[in-house]
Design an enzyme around this catalytic site. Structure first.
Site, short mmCIF file in Angstrom:
data_model
loop_
_atom_site.label_atom_id
_atom_site.label_comp_id
_atom_site.label_asym_id
_atom_site.label_seq_id
_atom_site.Cartn_x
_atom_site.Cartn_y
_atom_site.Cartn_z
N VAL A 124 0.86 -1.20 0.00
CA VAL A 124 0.00 0.00 0.00
C VAL A 124 0.89 1.23 0.00
CG1 VAL A 124 -1.76 1.32 1.23
CG2 VAL A 124 -1.84 -1.17 1.28
N GLY B 278 -1.07 7.44 -3.17
CA GLY B 278 -1.11 8.07 -4.49
C GLY B 278 -1.22 9.58 -4.29
N THR B 279 -0.57 10.36 -5.16
CA THR B 279 -0.58 11.82 -4.94
C THR B 279 -0.99 12.62 -6.17
OG1 THR B 279 1.77 12.12 -5.52
CG2 THR B 279 1.26 11.60 -3.20
N TRP B 280 -1.53 11.94 -7.19
CA TRP B 280 -1.97 12.67 -8.38
C TRP B 280 -3.05 13.68 -7.98
CZ3 TRP B 280 -6.39 11.38 -12.03
CH2 TRP B 280 -6.35 12.20 -13.17
N TYR C 142 3.01 15.47 -11.82
CA TYR C 142 2.10 15.86 -10.72
C TYR C 142 2.50 17.21 -10.09
CZ TYR C 142 0.96 10.81 -10.78
OH TYR C 142 0.62 9.53 -11.13
N LYS D 185 8.24 9.43 -11.79
CA LYS D 185 8.06 9.03 -13.20
C LYS D 185 8.60 10.08 -14.18
CE LYS D 185 3.76 7.00 -11.54
NZ LYS D 185 3.17 8.01 -10.64
N SER E 99 4.76 2.39 -17.10
CA SER E 99 3.39 2.70 -16.71
C SER E 99 2.58 2.92 -17.99
CB SER E 99 3.36 3.96 -15.84
OG SER E 99 2.06 4.25 -15.43
N SER F 264 -5.57 9.86 -1.21
CA SER F 264 -6.52 10.55 -0.35
C SER F 264 -5.83 11.70 0.34
CB SER F 264 -7.13 9.63 0.70
OG SER F 264 -8.11 10.38 1.43
N ASN G 88 -7.52 3.39 4.41
CA ASN G 88 -6.93 2.75 3.23
C ASN G 88 -5.66 1.97 3.59
OD1 ASN G 88 -8.94 3.99 1.79
ND2 ASN G 88 -7.65 5.58 0.90
P1 A2P Z 1 -10.20 12.23 -0.88
O1 A2P Z 1 -8.82 12.69 -1.24
O2 A2P Z 1 -11.13 13.34 -0.58
O3 A2P Z 1 -10.20 11.13 0.17
P2 A2P Z 1 -8.24 6.53 -6.65
O4 A2P Z 1 -7.08 6.26 -5.76
O5 A2P Z 1 -9.00 5.32 -7.10
O6 A2P Z 1 -7.84 7.42 -7.82
O7 A2P Z 1 -9.32 7.33 -5.80
C1 A2P Z 1 -8.97 8.52 -5.16
C2 A2P Z 1 -10.23 9.26 -4.86
O8 A2P Z 1 -11.01 8.51 -3.93
C3 A2P Z 1 -10.02 10.59 -4.25
O9 A2P Z 1 -10.98 11.47 -4.81
C4 A2P Z 1 -10.28 10.39 -2.77
O10 A2P Z 1 -10.85 11.54 -2.20
C5 A2P Z 1 -11.27 9.25 -2.76
N1 A2P Z 1 -11.02 8.32 -1.65
C6 A2P Z 1 -9.84 7.94 -1.12
N2 A2P Z 1 -9.99 7.06 -0.14
C7 A2P Z 1 -11.32 6.83 -0.05
C8 A2P Z 1 -12.10 5.99 0.80
N3 A2P Z 1 -11.52 5.23 1.72
N4 A2P Z 1 -13.45 6.02 0.62
C9 A2P Z 1 -14.03 6.81 -0.32
N5 A2P Z 1 -13.33 7.61 -1.15
C10 A2P Z 1 -11.99 7.63 -1.01
#
Ligand code: A2P
Length: 348
Positions: free
Chosen positions: A43, A46-48, A76, A105, A190, A290, A299
């Protein structure tokens, strides 16, 4: 949970995952072993689309939770902010460099052999590191920027300025030189398709350790995973939660799918934890993004339960193949489909 229970993961496993305690915390995290013996925490953050104070805070909170794996990219434009937090933690003795796993990257405007050292050196300077754990070619297509800050070059009609001469063989040689020079411990790719993976495997001296692509329950990439598995290339899922921020999606987000929500309720977990755990049990590294402290924490808390074979099958059945793909680059990169290395002109 025992090490054995995770290494019983079905077919897709590349090598058994290993358990590690995160120094200075109560957390335990599984890692995936590369062909070269190095390990990647399963785990990462991610920071995009997270920049400046948002990403600073997220990295700070993630480190406090126990995250040690961070994923960024030149594109990014957040390497400097991430580097600030990491270097503070390292200089204060709260974490050792060797405990961290940092991926960045090469941007598409750097997809020429002669540019690779320059872009990686710039990334290292911003991250305040002497090496990255993993350096990836971000996208197989090359572009021509006006200068090194022109990361997404467009012409007057809004079309991507393509470099039609992208040559993966010379580019990969330059990637290998980054390992030789000690600037990257491992290298990878990637958004490559299966034909591009096969081609790299034919000419490489140092093989890709990892391939980062879109993977989530609606788009499970079974065929591409089989190709990578054959070559002992580990995989990392971007968008593992089904990119819920994507607007105009054809259907409800996977986080809200009844199979996922009812499984989450039955197991006392959140839908996100179910989706992440599904990929982890397939031995796929996940990098959910997130910036919210609670979501970021949940997560990471995916190592204290296991999905049964039936649960795994139910989630496997959510796969929609190519129809489940959410990242359609030709929408945001007009004209890119014309490039000979555009990866998504073939099914996988
Ligand atoms: P936030 O930054 O407000 O938590 P992915 O990694 O699939 O691209 O998804 C990232 C998105 O999912 C972000 O918009 C993030 O918003 C949201 N996200 C991250 N963790 C969770 C979670 N545990 N439940 C619901 N949404 C999440």
């Amino acid at each position: 949970m025992s090490l054995a229970s995770l290494s019983n993961a079905p077919a897709q496993s590349v090598t058994p995952s290993l358990w590690h305690r995160v120094e200075g915390t109560m957390e335990q995290v599984a890692k995936l072993k590369f062909f070269n013996g190095l390990e990647m925490p399963m785990v990462g953050l991610g920071t995009w689309q997270a920049r400046d104070d948002e990403v600073r805070q997220a990295v700070q909170q993630a480190l406090e939770c126990g995250y040690r794996h961070f994923d960024t990219a030149t594109l990014y434009q957040n390497e400097e902010a991430i580097g600030d937090v990491l270097s503070k933690w390292i200089s204060e003795g709260k974490v050792a460099r060797e405990e961290l796993f940092i991926t960045t990257k090469l941007p598409t405007i750097g997809n020429r052999a002669e540019y690779v050292t320059k872009y990686l050196t710039t990334s290292l300077k911003k991250l305040q590191l002497s090496y990255v754990d993993l350096y990836l070619i971000h996208f197989p297509v090359g572009c021509i920027g006006k200068d090194e800050n022109d990361l997404q070059p467009r012409d007057s009609e809004g079309k991507v300025v393509l470099d039609m001469d992208t040559d993966h063989e010379s580019l990969w040689k330059a990637m290998e030189e980054q390992v030789d020079a000690g600037r990257a411990k491992s290298i990878g790719i990637s958004n490559f398709n299966s034909a591009q993976v096969e081609r790299i495997m034919k000419f490489c001296r140092i093989q890709p350790a990892n391939h980062q692509v879109e993977i989530h329950a609606f788009h499970q990439q079974k065929e591409l995973r089989a190709v990578c598995h054959k070559h002992n290339i580990t995989m990392c899922a971007y968008g593992p939660l089904g990119a819920p921020y994507k607007e105009g999606a054809k259907q409800k987000p996977v986080l809200k799918h009844p199979v996922v929500t009812s499984m989450a309720a039955r197991l006392g977990k959140t839908p996100a934890q179910i989706l992440l755990r599904h990929l982890i049990q397939l031995n796929i590294v996940v990098i959910p993004k997130s910036s919210n402290p609670d979501r970021l924490k949940q997560n990471f808390e995916v190592f204290d339960f296991k999905l049964s074979d039936d649960d795994m099958r139910e989630l496997d059945n959510l796969d929609q193949g190519i129809d489940g793909k959410l990242f359609i680059f030709s929408d945001s990169m007009i004209g890119v489909k014309k490039h000979p290395e555009f990866p998504f002109n073939i099914p996988f």
